[in-house]
Design a protein around this motif. Structure first.
Motif, PDB file in Angstrom:
ATOM      1  N   ASP A  18       3.438  60.661  70.957  1.00 15.89           N
ATOM      2  CA  ASP A  18       4.034  59.448  71.531  1.00 15.89           C
ATOM      3  C   ASP A  18       3.033  58.718  72.413  1.00 15.89           C
ATOM      4  O   ASP A  18       2.935  57.485  72.374  1.00 15.89           O
ATOM      5  N   PHE A  19       2.297  59.469  73.217  1.00 15.30           N
ATOM      6  CA  PHE A  19       1.301  58.848  74.081  1.00 15.30           C
ATOM      7  C   PHE A  19       0.223  58.168  73.240  1.00 15.30           C
ATOM      8  O   PHE A  19      -0.173  57.044  73.514  1.00 15.30           O
ATOM      9  N   ASP A  20      -0.235  58.847  72.200  1.00 13.30           N
ATOM     10  CA  ASP A  20      -1.260  58.259  71.330  1.00 13.30           C
ATOM     11  C   ASP A  20      -0.755  56.996  70.663  1.00 13.30           C
ATOM     12  O   ASP A  20      -1.488  56.018  70.523  1.00 13.30           O
ATOM     13  N   ARG A  21       0.503  57.006  70.260  1.00 14.35           N
ATOM     14  CA  ARG A  21       1.073  55.809  69.620  1.00 14.35           C
ATOM     15  C   ARG A  21       1.184  54.667  70.617  1.00 14.35           C
ATOM     16  O   ARG A  21       0.870  53.517  70.289  1.00 14.35           O
ATOM     17  N   LEU A  22       1.644  54.943  71.830  1.00 15.73           N
ATOM     18  CA  LEU A  22       1.723  53.920  72.872  1.00 15.73           C
ATOM     19  C   LEU A  22       0.332  53.353  73.158  1.00 15.73           C
ATOM     20  O   LEU A  22       0.144  52.132  73.208  1.00 15.73           O
ATOM     21  N   ARG A  23      -0.635  54.220  73.328  1.00 20.71           N
ATOM     22  CA  ARG A  23      -2.013  53.801  73.579  1.00 20.71           C
ATOM     23  C   ARG A  23      -2.518  52.909  72.440  1.00 20.71           C
ATOM     24  O   ARG A  23      -3.124  51.869  72.670  1.00 20.71           O
ATOM     25  N   ALA A  24      -2.288  53.323  71.202  1.00 15.04           N
ATOM     26  CA  ALA A  24      -2.760  52.549  70.045  1.00 15.04           C
ATOM     27  C   ALA A  24      -2.127  51.162  70.013  1.00 15.04           C
ATOM     28  O   ALA A  24      -2.808  50.172  69.718  1.00 15.04           O
ATOM     29  N   LEU A  25      -0.845  51.074  70.336  1.00 16.27           N
ATOM     30  CA  LEU A  25      -0.178  49.766  70.361  1.00 16.27           C
ATOM     31  C   LEU A  25      -0.788  48.864  71.430  1.00 16.27           C
ATOM     32  O   LEU A  25      -1.016  47.671  71.194  1.00 16.27           O
ATOM     33  N   CYS A  26      -1.042  49.424  72.600  1.00 13.89           N
ATOM     34  CA  CYS A  26      -1.641  48.630  73.679  1.00 13.89           C
ATOM     35  C   CYS A  26      -3.051  48.183  73.311  1.00 13.89           C
ATOM     36  O   CYS A  26      -3.400  47.007  73.444  1.00 13.89           O
ATOM     37  N   ASP A 102      11.130  60.136  76.437  1.00 14.08           N
ATOM     38  CA  ASP A 102      11.663  61.466  76.158  1.00 14.08           C
ATOM     39  C   ASP A 102      13.035  61.412  75.482  1.00 14.08           C
ATOM     40  O   ASP A 102      13.805  62.371  75.521  1.00 14.08           O
ATOM     41  N   VAL A 103      13.325  60.280  74.862  1.00 14.81           N
ATOM     42  CA  VAL A 103      14.513  60.075  74.038  1.00 14.81           C
ATOM     43  C   VAL A 103      14.010  59.476  72.714  1.00 14.81           C
ATOM     44  O   VAL A 103      12.844  59.087  72.628  1.00 14.81           O
ATOM     45  N   PRO A 104      14.849  59.384  71.694  1.00 15.70           N
ATOM     46  CA  PRO A 104      14.377  58.729  70.466  1.00 15.70           C
ATOM     47  C   PRO A 104      13.880  57.313  70.781  1.00 15.70           C
ATOM     48  O   PRO A 104      14.532  56.552  71.480  1.00 15.70           O
ATOM     49  N   VAL A 105      12.692  56.993  70.268  1.00 11.52           N
ATOM     50  CA  VAL A 105      12.020  55.740  70.608  1.00 11.52           C
ATOM     51  C   VAL A 105      12.062  54.791  69.410  1.00 11.52           C
ATOM     52  O   VAL A 105      11.736  55.183  68.291  1.00 11.52           O
ATOM     53  N   ASP A 106      12.455  53.552  69.656  1.00 14.68           N
ATOM     54  CA  ASP A 106      12.383  52.490  68.648  1.00 14.68           C
ATOM     55  C   ASP A 106      11.005  51.856  68.785  1.00 14.68           C
ATOM     56  O   ASP A 106      10.783  50.989  69.635  1.00 14.68           O
ATOM     57  N   TRP A 107      10.064  52.299  67.967  1.00 11.18           N
ATOM     58  CA  TRP A 107       8.670  51.876  68.125  1.00 11.18           C
ATOM     59  C   TRP A 107       8.465  50.406  67.807  1.00 11.18           C
ATOM     60  O   TRP A 107       7.555  49.779  68.371  1.00 11.18           O
ATOM     61  N   GLN A 108       9.291  49.822  66.952  1.00 18.57           N
ATOM     62  CA  GLN A 108       9.168  48.377  66.717  1.00 18.57           C
ATOM     63  C   GLN A 108       9.534  47.622  67.989  1.00 18.57           C
ATOM     64  O   GLN A 108       8.876  46.659  68.366  1.00 18.57           O
ATOM     65  N   GLN A 109      10.584  48.072  68.677  1.00 14.26           N
ATOM     66  CA  GLN A 109      10.974  47.433  69.924  1.00 14.26           C
ATOM     67  C   GLN A 109       9.891  47.629  70.990  1.00 14.26           C
ATOM     68  O   GLN A 109       9.586  46.709  71.745  1.00 14.26           O
ATOM     69  N   VAL A 110       9.297  48.807  71.048  1.00 17.86           N
ATOM     70  CA  VAL A 110       8.209  49.068  71.994  1.00 17.86           C
ATOM     71  C   VAL A 110       7.047  48.112  71.711  1.00 17.86           C
ATOM     72  O   VAL A 110       6.488  47.516  72.633  1.00 17.86           O
ATOM     73  N   GLU A 111       6.697  47.961  70.452  1.00 18.18           N
ATOM     74  CA  GLU A 111       5.620  47.043  70.092  1.00 18.18           C
ATOM     75  C   GLU A 111       5.931  45.619  70.551  1.00 18.18           C
ATOM     76  O   GLU A 111       5.083  44.932  71.124  1.00 18.18           O
ATOM     77  N   ASP A 112       7.168  45.187  70.332  1.00 17.35           N
ATOM     78  CA  ASP A 112       7.582  43.845  70.768  1.00 17.35           C
ATOM     79  C   ASP A 112       7.525  43.718  72.291  1.00 17.35           C
ATOM     80  O   ASP A 112       7.058  42.699  72.819  1.00 17.35           O
ATOM     81  N   LEU A 113       8.001  44.744  73.011  1.00 17.12           N
ATOM     82  CA  LEU A 113       7.965  44.708  74.474  1.00 17.12           C
ATOM     83  C   LEU A 113       6.528  44.646  74.994  1.00 17.12           C
ATOM     84  O   LEU A 113       6.235  43.920  75.956  1.00 17.12           O
TER      85      LEU A 113
END
Length: 146
Positions: A18-26, A102-113
């Motif tokens: 999850d951290f790697d995915r967040l980092r990659a999006l940023c 630490d809950v199910p993450v909507d990664w498309q929404q995270v990307e938009d945010l």
């Protein structure tokens, strides 16, 4: 990590994936840089304005990230889904949104945010680049696959 060893200052906020995915999006956003801020990984536009930061059990036992958000977004998301969103300390009064990892993450929404956060703090000349990027992604998404 062994008992008694200190955690790394800017370590992952949850599962490494999850951290790697967040980092990659940023880091996929134009002119994004990463550096520690207040002991957490943080992302900046052109090395200046922070638009997102991790929150690894910062004031509770939860893992999350905080991001700048346009007016009204924080109130809307927290009211709609308090199990996934929260008002973070310090920056919540300026409208930033907290997103639990630490809950199910909507990664498309995270990307938009994250893109909205980047656009909110980026200088005008860089916002134009992101608008071009968003149009290109939208154009690609609308094309039928062959």
């Amino acid at each position: 990590m062994a008992e008694g060893r200190p955690r790394p200052a800017a370590g992952p906020p949850g599962p490494a994936a999850d951290f790697d995915r967040l980092r990659a999006l940023c880091l996929a956003l134009p002119h994004c840089t990463e550096r520690p801020s207040h002991g957490e990984a943080a992302w900046f536009v052109a090395g200046r304005a922070m638009f997102a930061t991790t929150a690894d059990r910062h004031h509770d036992d939860r893992t999350a990230f905080w991001a700048a958000a346009p007016a009204g977004v924080q109130d809307h998301l927290v009211a709609a889904d308090p199990a996934r969103f929260f008002r973070p300390p310090y920056v919540g009064g300026r409208g930033w949104i907290g997103v639990y990892l630490d809950v199910p993450v909507d990664w498309q929404q995270v990307e938009d945010l994250l893109l909205d956060a980047w656009l909110l703090v980026a200088p005008a000349r860089l916002r134009a680049e992101a608008a071009d990027l968003r149009r290109a992604v939208g154009d690609t998404a609308e094309r039928p696959s062959e």
